[in-house]
Design a protein around this motif. Sequence first.
Motif, PDB file in Angstrom:
ATOM      1  N   GLU A  63       0.839  -1.206   0.000  1.00  0.00           N
ATOM      2  CA  GLU A  63       0.000   0.000   0.000  1.00  0.00           C
ATOM      3  C   GLU A  63       0.870   1.251   0.000  1.00  0.00           C
ATOM      4  O   GLU A  63       0.618   2.210  -0.733  1.00  0.00           O
ATOM      5  N   MET A  64       1.916   1.233   0.804  1.00  0.00           N
ATOM      6  CA  MET A  64       2.799   2.393   0.889  1.00  0.00           C
ATOM      7  C   MET A  64       3.517   2.634  -0.432  1.00  0.00           C
ATOM      8  O   MET A  64       3.586   3.777  -0.912  1.00  0.00           O
ATOM      9  N   MET A  65       4.017   1.585  -1.046  1.00  0.00           N
ATOM     10  CA  MET A  65       4.742   1.737  -2.308  1.00  0.00           C
ATOM     11  C   MET A  65       3.845   2.261  -3.427  1.00  0.00           C
ATOM     12  O   MET A  65       4.277   3.069  -4.254  1.00  0.00           O
ATOM     13  N   VAL A  66       2.606   1.823  -3.451  1.00  0.00           N
ATOM     14  CA  VAL A  66       1.663   2.281  -4.480  1.00  0.00           C
ATOM     15  C   VAL A  66       1.271   3.736  -4.236  1.00  0.00           C
ATOM     16  O   VAL A  66       1.049   4.499  -5.182  1.00  0.00           O
ATOM     17  N   LEU A  67       1.217   4.145  -2.996  1.00  0.00           N
ATOM     18  CA  LEU A  67       0.823   5.506  -2.645  1.00  0.00           C
ATOM     19  C   LEU A  67       1.914   6.535  -2.933  1.00  0.00           C
ATOM     20  O   LEU A  67       1.616   7.684  -3.283  1.00  0.00           O
ATOM     21  N   ILE A  68       3.163   6.157  -2.808  1.00  0.00           N
ATOM     22  CA  ILE A  68       4.273   7.105  -2.939  1.00  0.00           C
ATOM     23  C   ILE A  68       4.247   7.897  -4.246  1.00  0.00           C
ATOM     24  O   ILE A  68       4.348   9.132  -4.207  1.00  0.00           O
ATOM     25  N   PRO A  69       4.118   7.283  -5.419  1.00  0.00           N
ATOM     26  CA  PRO A  69       4.137   8.095  -6.647  1.00  0.00           C
ATOM     27  C   PRO A  69       3.017   9.128  -6.703  1.00  0.00           C
ATOM     28  O   PRO A  69       3.233  10.254  -7.167  1.00  0.00           O
ATOM     29  N   ARG A  70       1.836   8.764  -6.232  1.00  0.00           N
ATOM     30  CA  ARG A  70       0.723   9.712  -6.235  1.00  0.00           C
ATOM     31  C   ARG A  70       1.012  10.907  -5.331  1.00  0.00           C
ATOM     32  O   ARG A  70       0.846  12.057  -5.720  1.00  0.00           O
ATOM     33  N   LEU A  71       1.473  10.630  -4.111  1.00  0.00           N
ATOM     34  CA  LEU A  71       1.780  11.714  -3.195  1.00  0.00           C
ATOM     35  C   LEU A  71       2.925  12.573  -3.715  1.00  0.00           C
ATOM     36  O   LEU A  71       2.897  13.801  -3.587  1.00  0.00           O
ATOM     37  N   ALA A  72       3.926  11.934  -4.302  1.00  0.00           N
ATOM     38  CA  ALA A  72       5.065  12.684  -4.858  1.00  0.00           C
ATOM     39  C   ALA A  72       4.587  13.642  -5.946  1.00  0.00           C
ATOM     40  O   ALA A  72       4.971  14.818  -5.951  1.00  0.00           O
ATOM     41  N   ARG A  73       3.747  13.174  -6.852  1.00  0.00           N
ATOM     42  CA  ARG A  73       3.210  14.057  -7.899  1.00  0.00           C
ATOM     43  C   ARG A  73       2.403  15.196  -7.287  1.00  0.00           C
ATOM     44  O   ARG A  73       2.543  16.351  -7.691  1.00  0.00           O
ATOM     45  N   GLU A  74       1.555  14.874  -6.314  1.00  0.00           N
ATOM     46  CA  GLU A  74       0.730  15.898  -5.672  1.00  0.00           C
ATOM     47  C   GLU A  74       1.573  16.960  -4.968  1.00  0.00           C
ATOM     48  O   GLU A  74       1.165  18.112  -4.871  1.00  0.00           O
ATOM     49  N   GLN A  75       2.752  16.581  -4.504  1.00  0.00           N
ATOM     50  CA  GLN A  75       3.635  17.532  -3.825  1.00  0.00           C
ATOM     51  C   GLN A  75       4.528  18.299  -4.796  1.00  0.00           C
ATOM     52  O   GLN A  75       5.279  19.175  -4.382  1.00  0.00           O
ATOM     53  N   GLY A  76       4.477  17.940  -6.082  1.00  0.00           N
ATOM     54  CA  GLY A  76       5.232  18.690  -7.087  1.00  0.00           C
ATOM     55  C   GLY A  76       6.390  17.965  -7.722  1.00  0.00           C
ATOM     56  O   GLY A  76       7.149  18.567  -8.485  1.00  0.00           O
ATOM     57  N   CYS A  77       6.557  16.691  -7.441  1.00  0.00           N
ATOM     58  CA  CYS A  77       7.628  15.910  -8.072  1.00  0.00           C
ATOM     59  C   CYS A  77       7.145  15.456  -9.443  1.00  0.00           C
ATOM     60  O   CYS A  77       6.613  14.354  -9.592  1.00  0.00           O
ATOM     61  N   THR A  78       7.315  16.314 -10.428  1.00  0.00           N
ATOM     62  CA  THR A  78       6.799  16.022 -11.770  1.00  0.00           C
ATOM     63  C   THR A  78       7.826  15.360 -12.679  1.00  0.00           C
ATOM     64  O   THR A  78       7.477  14.880 -13.750  1.00  0.00           O
ATOM     65  N   ASP A  79       9.098  15.330 -12.241  1.00  0.00           N
ATOM     66  CA  ASP A  79      10.145  14.762 -13.088  1.00  0.00           C
ATOM     67  C   ASP A  79      11.014  13.788 -12.313  1.00  0.00           C
ATOM     68  O   ASP A  79      12.214  13.703 -12.516  1.00  0.00           O
ATOM     69  N   GLY A  80      10.396  13.088 -11.382  1.00  0.00           N
ATOM     70  CA  GLY A  80      11.127  12.088 -10.610  1.00  0.00           C
ATOM     71  C   GLY A  80      11.277  12.467  -9.151  1.00  0.00           C
ATOM     72  O   GLY A  80      11.004  13.599  -8.749  1.00  0.00           O
ATOM     73  N   PHE A  81      11.718  11.509  -8.371  1.00  0.00           N
ATOM     74  CA  PHE A  81      11.909  11.692  -6.932  1.00  0.00           C
ATOM     75  C   PHE A  81      12.781  10.557  -6.437  1.00  0.00           C
ATOM     76  O   PHE A  81      13.037   9.587  -7.153  1.00  0.00           O
ATOM     77  N   ARG A  82      13.230  10.679  -5.203  1.00  0.00           N
ATOM     78  CA  ARG A  82      14.041   9.627  -4.586  1.00  0.00           C
ATOM     79  C   ARG A  82      13.323   9.143  -3.342  1.00  0.00           C
ATOM     80  O   ARG A  82      12.738   9.932  -2.600  1.00  0.00           O
ATOM     81  N   THR A  83      13.369   7.843  -3.100  1.00  0.00           N
ATOM     82  CA  THR A  83      12.855   7.272  -1.861  1.00  0.00           C
ATOM     83  C   THR A  83      14.040   6.748  -1.065  1.00  0.00           C
ATOM     84  O   THR A  83      14.968   6.163  -1.630  1.00  0.00           O
TER      85      THR A  83
END
Length: 117
Positions: A63-83
């Motif tokens: 659940e956490m792994m699936v949620l991360i990309p959505r939250l990252a996009r919502e926070q402004g990570c439009t071109d990638g992010f690091r976990t």
Amino acid sequence: MDSCVFCKIVRGEIPSEKIYEDADVFAFHDIHPAAPIHFMLIPKLHIGSLDEVEDKHRSLLGEMMVLIPRLAREQGCTDGFRTIINTGRVGGQEVHHLHIHIVGGSERLPAMIHHPR
């Protein structure tokens, strides 16, 4: 755990800048951001570290792994992010409650580990 700072955040005993919450997880901005975008996702269930994860946690971690990309996009990570999941003393874990750092911004992040040449 009564003394765990992240458990206290989940219970509302310590204020945080919450960005997401459901029955199982809680996400909030890091108080010492290492990048323009830096938040953490934690399970509400106290799990001390990634080293303590068991098979019974499989669904929660998924659940956490699936949620991360959505939250990252919502926070402004439009071109990638690091976990980042720091685990144990050698891994640099400071709060002993499993947590995933999500960091990003508009510029490329620096290398995590510099290899000697």
